[in-house]
Design a protein around this motif. Sequence first.
Motif, mmCIF file in Angstrom:
data_model
loop_
_atom_site.group_PDB
_atom_site.id
_atom_site.type_symbol
_atom_site.label_atom_id
_atom_site.label_comp_id
_atom_site.label_asym_id
_atom_site.label_seq_id
_atom_site.Cartn_x
_atom_site.Cartn_y
_atom_site.Cartn_z
ATOM 1 N N LEU A 23 0.850 -1.189 0.000
ATOM 2 C CA LEU A 23 0.000 0.000 0.000
ATOM 3 C C LEU A 23 0.887 1.240 0.000
ATOM 4 N N LEU A 24 0.356 2.340 0.487
ATOM 5 C CA LEU A 24 1.123 3.588 0.478
ATOM 6 C C LEU A 24 1.562 3.951 1.901
ATOM 7 N N PRO A 25 2.669 4.714 2.020
ATOM 8 C CA PRO A 25 3.223 4.992 3.359
ATOM 9 C C PRO A 25 2.218 5.607 4.328
ATOM 10 N N HIS A 26 1.352 6.523 3.843
ATOM 11 C CA HIS A 26 0.456 7.218 4.774
ATOM 12 C C HIS A 26 -0.641 6.306 5.332
ATOM 13 N N LEU A 27 -0.771 5.074 4.781
ATOM 14 C CA LEU A 27 -1.805 4.163 5.287
ATOM 15 C C LEU A 27 -1.275 3.224 6.369
ATOM 16 N N MET A 28 0.055 3.175 6.527
ATOM 17 C CA MET A 28 0.639 2.125 7.354
ATOM 18 C C MET A 28 0.292 2.274 8.850
ATOM 19 N N ASN A 29 0.265 3.512 9.355
ATOM 20 C CA ASN A 29 -0.084 3.690 10.778
ATOM 21 C C ASN A 29 -1.503 3.243 11.057
ATOM 22 N N ARG A 30 -2.393 3.646 10.151
ATOM 23 C CA ARG A 30 -3.797 3.263 10.333
ATOM 24 C C ARG A 30 -3.968 1.747 10.245
ATOM 25 N N LEU A 31 -3.222 1.140 9.306
ATOM 26 C CA LEU A 31 -3.300 -0.315 9.164
ATOM 27 C C LEU A 31 -2.772 -1.005 10.428
ATOM 28 N N GLN A 32 -1.699 -0.464 10.974
ATOM 29 C CA GLN A 32 -1.157 -1.038 12.211
ATOM 30 C C GLN A 32 -2.213 -1.005 13.326
ATOM 31 N N ARG A 33 -2.899 0.116 13.430
ATOM 32 C CA ARG A 33 -3.937 0.243 14.483
ATOM 33 C C ARG A 33 -5.050 -0.778 14.250
ATOM 34 N N LEU A 34 -5.445 -0.940 12.977
ATOM 35 C CA LEU A 34 -6.505 -1.899 12.658
ATOM 36 C C LEU A 34 -6.091 -3.315 13.056
ATOM 37 N N LEU A 35 -4.863 -3.682 12.685
ATOM 38 C CA LEU A 35 -4.389 -5.043 12.963
ATOM 39 C C LEU A 35 -4.281 -5.272 14.468
ATOM 40 N N GLU A 36 -3.777 -4.276 15.166
ATOM 41 C CA GLU A 36 -3.619 -4.436 16.618
ATOM 42 C C GLU A 36 -4.982 -4.593 17.299
ATOM 43 N N LYS A 37 -6.011 -4.023 16.670
ATOM 44 C CA LYS A 37 -7.355 -4.126 17.240
ATOM 45 C C LYS A 37 -8.015 -5.463 16.849
ATOM 46 N N GLU A 38 -7.798 -5.872 15.596
ATOM 47 C CA GLU A 38 -8.559 -7.001 15.049
ATOM 48 C C GLU A 38 -7.925 -8.368 15.269
ATOM 49 N N ILE A 39 -6.604 -8.413 15.312
ATOM 50 C CA ILE A 39 -5.941 -9.719 15.343
ATOM 51 C C ILE A 39 -6.042 -10.339 16.729
ATOM 52 N N ASN A 40 -6.527 -11.573 16.778
ATOM 53 C CA ASN A 40 -6.545 -12.233 18.092
ATOM 54 C C ASN A 40 -5.830 -13.579 18.059
ATOM 55 N N HIS A 41 -4.897 -13.687 17.152
ATOM 56 C CA HIS A 41 -4.017 -14.848 17.089
ATOM 57 C C HIS A 41 -2.750 -14.386 16.344
ATOM 58 N N PRO A 42 -1.648 -15.131 16.425
ATOM 59 C CA PRO A 42 -0.411 -14.655 15.782
ATOM 60 C C PRO A 42 -0.498 -14.693 14.262
ATOM 61 N N ILE A 43 -0.016 -13.658 13.624
ATOM 62 C CA ILE A 43 0.107 -13.683 12.157
ATOM 63 C C ILE A 43 1.487 -13.160 11.746
#
Length: 178
Positions: free
Chosen positions: A127-147
Motif C-alpha cells: 500500500l502507500l506509506p500514509h496508510l501504514m499507521n492506520r493499518l497497524q492500528r486496525l491489525l492491533e485491534k482485530e488480530i486475536n491470534h499470531p500472524i
Amino acid sequence: MLYLLYLLLFFLLGLAIVLIAYQIYINVLQLGAIYYPTPDSAVTQMLKLSRTGPQDTLIDLGSGDGRILLAAARLGAVTIGYEINPFLIWLSRHRIHQAKLDKMATVYWKSFWQADFRQATVVTVYLLPHLMNRLQRLLEKEINHPIRLVTNDYPFRKLSPAKHYHQIYLYYFKASLH
Ligand SMILES: C[S@@+](CC[C@H](N)C(=O)[O-])C[C@H]1O[C@@H](n2cnc3c(N)ncnc32)[C@H](O)[C@@H]1O
C-alpha cells in the motif's frame, strides 16, 4: 473529420472524468492505494520471507491482479484477496479460474478495511506509506491470534521488522489484549 475530432475529445474527457472519479473513490472514500503490482521477483521473496506454505491462510490486502494469491496458492496455501477495483476483481478471478485454483483462492469485492482476519496466518501488503499507521492500528485491534505480515516497499513506521530483505519487511503480530 471535425465530427471525429469532437468524438475523440468527448471520449477523452469522459475517460479523464472516470479516472479522476476512481482516484477520488479509492484515495478519499475508501482510503486506499492505486494499482501498482508487486514485481514477480518481490512476490517470491515476500512468500519466502513469510515462509508461506500449505499450512497457511494468506490474505492480500488490495489483491490487484491476484498475483500474490496465485503464487501462494501454488505453494499450497489457502488465499483470500480484498479488492475494490471491479476490473481487477474480474481479472484476478479469471486468472485463478484459468490456473484451476478456484478452491484455493477467493477474491472479495470489499474494502480491506473491513477484512475478516480470523482465518489469516499470513497477511501481505503493498500500500502507500500514509496508510501504514492506520493499518497497524486496525491489525492491533482485530488480530486475536499470531500472524506473519509481510509488506513490500513501505514498512510500518512505528514497528521494527523481525526480518527484512531489501525493501520487503516481515512483522510478527501477536494477539491483541482486548
Ligand atoms: C499497490 S496495489 C497492490 C496489488 C497487489 N497486492 C500486488 O502486490 O500486486 C494496491 C491494490 O489495492 C487496491 N485497493 C486500494 N484501496 C483498497 C481498499 N480500500 N480495499 C481493497 N482494495 C483496495 C487497489 O485497487 C490496488 O489493486
